[in-house]
Scaffold this active site. Structure first.
Site, short mmCIF file in Angstrom:
data_model
loop_
_atom_site.label_atom_id
_atom_site.label_comp_id
_atom_site.label_asym_id
_atom_site.label_seq_id
_atom_site.Cartn_x
_atom_site.Cartn_y
_atom_site.Cartn_z
N ILE A 182 11.93 -7.51 15.40
CA ILE A 182 12.58 -6.21 15.62
C ILE A 182 11.82 -5.07 14.94
O ILE A 182 12.27 -3.92 14.98
CB ILE A 182 14.04 -6.22 15.12
CG1 ILE A 182 14.12 -6.65 13.66
CG2 ILE A 182 14.88 -7.15 15.99
CD1 ILE A 182 15.53 -6.58 13.09
N SER A 186 2.32 -2.79 8.32
CA SER A 186 0.94 -3.08 7.94
C SER A 186 0.76 -4.49 7.39
O SER A 186 -0.32 -5.07 7.50
CB SER A 186 0.47 -2.06 6.89
OG SER A 186 0.56 -0.75 7.38
N GLY A 188 3.21 -7.20 7.75
CA GLY A 188 4.02 -8.27 8.31
C GLY A 188 5.00 -7.76 9.34
O GLY A 188 4.78 -6.72 9.98
N VAL A 190 9.39 -7.51 10.71
CA VAL A 190 10.81 -7.57 10.43
C VAL A 190 11.45 -8.38 11.55
O VAL A 190 11.21 -8.11 12.74
CB VAL A 190 11.46 -6.17 10.36
CG1 VAL A 190 12.95 -6.29 10.03
CG2 VAL A 190 10.75 -5.32 9.31
N ASP A 300 8.51 9.23 2.03
CA ASP A 300 8.01 8.80 3.35
C ASP A 300 9.08 9.01 4.42
O ASP A 300 9.34 8.14 5.25
CB ASP A 300 7.60 7.33 3.31
CG ASP A 300 6.70 6.94 4.48
OD1 ASP A 300 6.11 7.85 5.10
OD2 ASP A 300 6.59 5.74 4.78
#
Length: 455
Positions: A182, A186, A188, A190, A300
């Site tokens: 889903i 950078s 891995g 989710v 961010d």
């Protein structure tokens, strides 16, 4: 062929002929806080195509310098002096000290053709043996060069980290049924996962340790974990249930929300009405105001990091660039974030108000001042925080497995089989050793809440 340098710890320290000796530099500084604030210096070390970094305090440089004076006749090393008076955190002083420590490191590396690199104290300071390992005296390695094999029971697994009392020792990837991808980042993916025993659904963020270390992002990952532990009870911040690790991966077990990214909806609808924008802005401001009250700066903010839950409320996620331990009047100097979302005045280095005390919500006034702005006159903040204001948009989620609000770029991707297993247990697998992971580099990552919170 190789030159063998005894390191007095029962194994040879080896330099292969034709391979340049290690290099190091004091790259930058960070301010950490425990009982009080202090400066640490980031020392980046490279050798034979590999690189890693260590954080050292000034006192550690000083201790090494004093040790070298006792062991080595007249070393040509000069360490910047101690600051007896004044502010040790003064930016000008810290920068000058960093430059002095970098000069010290360069001299240490070059002294006597690298002879000081034979000393165990120096090797430990730069973590040379931990990251490069040692070769046998005939020059043959204990692997096949650039990989650590994990193909059978005789292979040595990646080191187990001492995680202290917070570790959830029973947690493992096999506890979960990984259903869909889903999200991607950078380091891995989710994944939507169902806990096999609890039958609860979670968003599990799976990160590659190798990539995290290779890109010098360990501090950001540990910072994200630390921030998540402080945001467990806020309605507009994603919650961390627990986290754990395997020899090659890190796992964050998070709240699962399937209303989609704000970016996904904005991309599809192109523009939001003012009432809808006001609603989202208010919930975002409430989330950021809470973080600021805990001394955390997010750094961010972008539509991709804003999710909607099944009812349409905002959920802020991804705290990898967050910075902790700041007072309301303090600022940061790091230029970070996502370039596509930098404000034009930042790109032009022309802030709207050069005096930051004149900016809305600055200093100790913070979120309270933002709430009083005329744009939010119609917002009842108590009802907002209680999630009693009807969201202007309903994602129309039918059930927990309804993924129509999540970008097909993610959901159409197959779940990698490697997610549920450790590399040290996969027949025929190999881990790149271009970066060797020190034993304690992710110490303290694993976390489990008190038992009564898990029931």
């Amino acid at each position: 062929m190789c030159d063998v340098w005894p390191n007095t710890k029962g194994r040879p320290a080896v330099r292969t002929v034709g391979v340049p000796p290690p290099s190091a530099r004091v790259e930058n500084t960070e301010t950490w806080q425990r009982s009080k604030k202090f400066t640490v210096y980031k020392v980046v070390v490279g050798c034979d195509g590999r690189s890693w970094f260590v954080f050292r305090r000034y006192n550690e440089f000083y201790k090494l310098s004093e040790t070298l004076k006792k062991q080595v006749p007249a070393p040509q090393l000069k360490l910047p002096g101690k600051k007896l008076f004044g502010n040790n955190l003064d930016p000008t002083f810290v920068q000058e000290r960093r430059e002095g420590l970098d000069a010290f490191v360069q001299s240490l590396m070059q002294e006597g053709g690298g002879r000081l690199l034979r000393l165990p104290e120096v090797r430990e300071f730069f973590q040379l043996d931990r990251n490069l390992g040692s070769l046998s005296e005939d020059g043959e390695g204990d692997g096949d060069g650039d990989s650590i094999e994990g193909t059978d029971s005789t292979s040595e697994p990646a080191p187990q980290v001492n995680l202290g009392p917070s570790e959830r020792t029973s947690a493992r990837p096999a506890d979960f049924e990984f259903l869909h991808v889903i999200g991607k980042g950078s380091f891995g993916r989710v994944l939507l996962a169902r806990h096999r025993t609890e039958q609860r659904f979670y968003a599990v963020k799976v990160l590659s340790k190798r990539l995290v270390v290779k890109r010098n992002e360990v501090r950001h990952i540990m910072s994200e974990r630390s921030v998540l532990l402080k945001t467990l009870n806020h309605p507009f911040l994603v919650g961390l249930h627990y986290c754990f690790q395997t020899p090659d991966k890190l796992f964050f077990v998070l709240d699962y929300v399937n209303g989609g990214e704000l970016f996904f909806h904005l991309q599809r609808e192109r523009v939001f009405t003012e009432p809808r924008a006001r609603f989202y802005s208010a919930e975002i401001a409430a989330a950021l105001g809470y973080l600021h009250s805990r001394g955390i700066v997010y750094r961010d903010l972008k539509p991709e990091n804003l999710l909607l839950d099944a009812e349409g409320h905002v959920v802020l996620t991804d705290f990898g660039l967050s910075k902790e331990g700041l007072l309301p009047t303090e600022t940061t100097n790091t230029f970070c974030g996502t370039p596509e979302y930098l404000a034009p005045e930042v790109l032009r280095k022309e802030l709207l108000h050069k005096d930051n005390q004149q900016r809305l919500g600055s200093g100790y006034r913070g979120f309270d001042e933002v709430k009083l702005h005329s744009f939010f006159d119609s917002v009842d903040w108590e009802l907002l925080l209680a999630k009693k204001i009807q969201p202007p948009f309903n994602p129309n989620v039918s059930d927990v497995l309804d993924l129509h609000n999540i970008d097909p770029e993610f959901t159409c991707e197959a779940v990698p089989a490697s997610v549920a297993t450790s590399a040290s247990h996969r027949k025929g697998s190999a881990l790149s050793a271009s970066v060797r992971i020190p034993d304690d580099i992710f110490a303290g990552f694993s976390y489990a809440p008190p038992t009564d919170e898990m029931l």
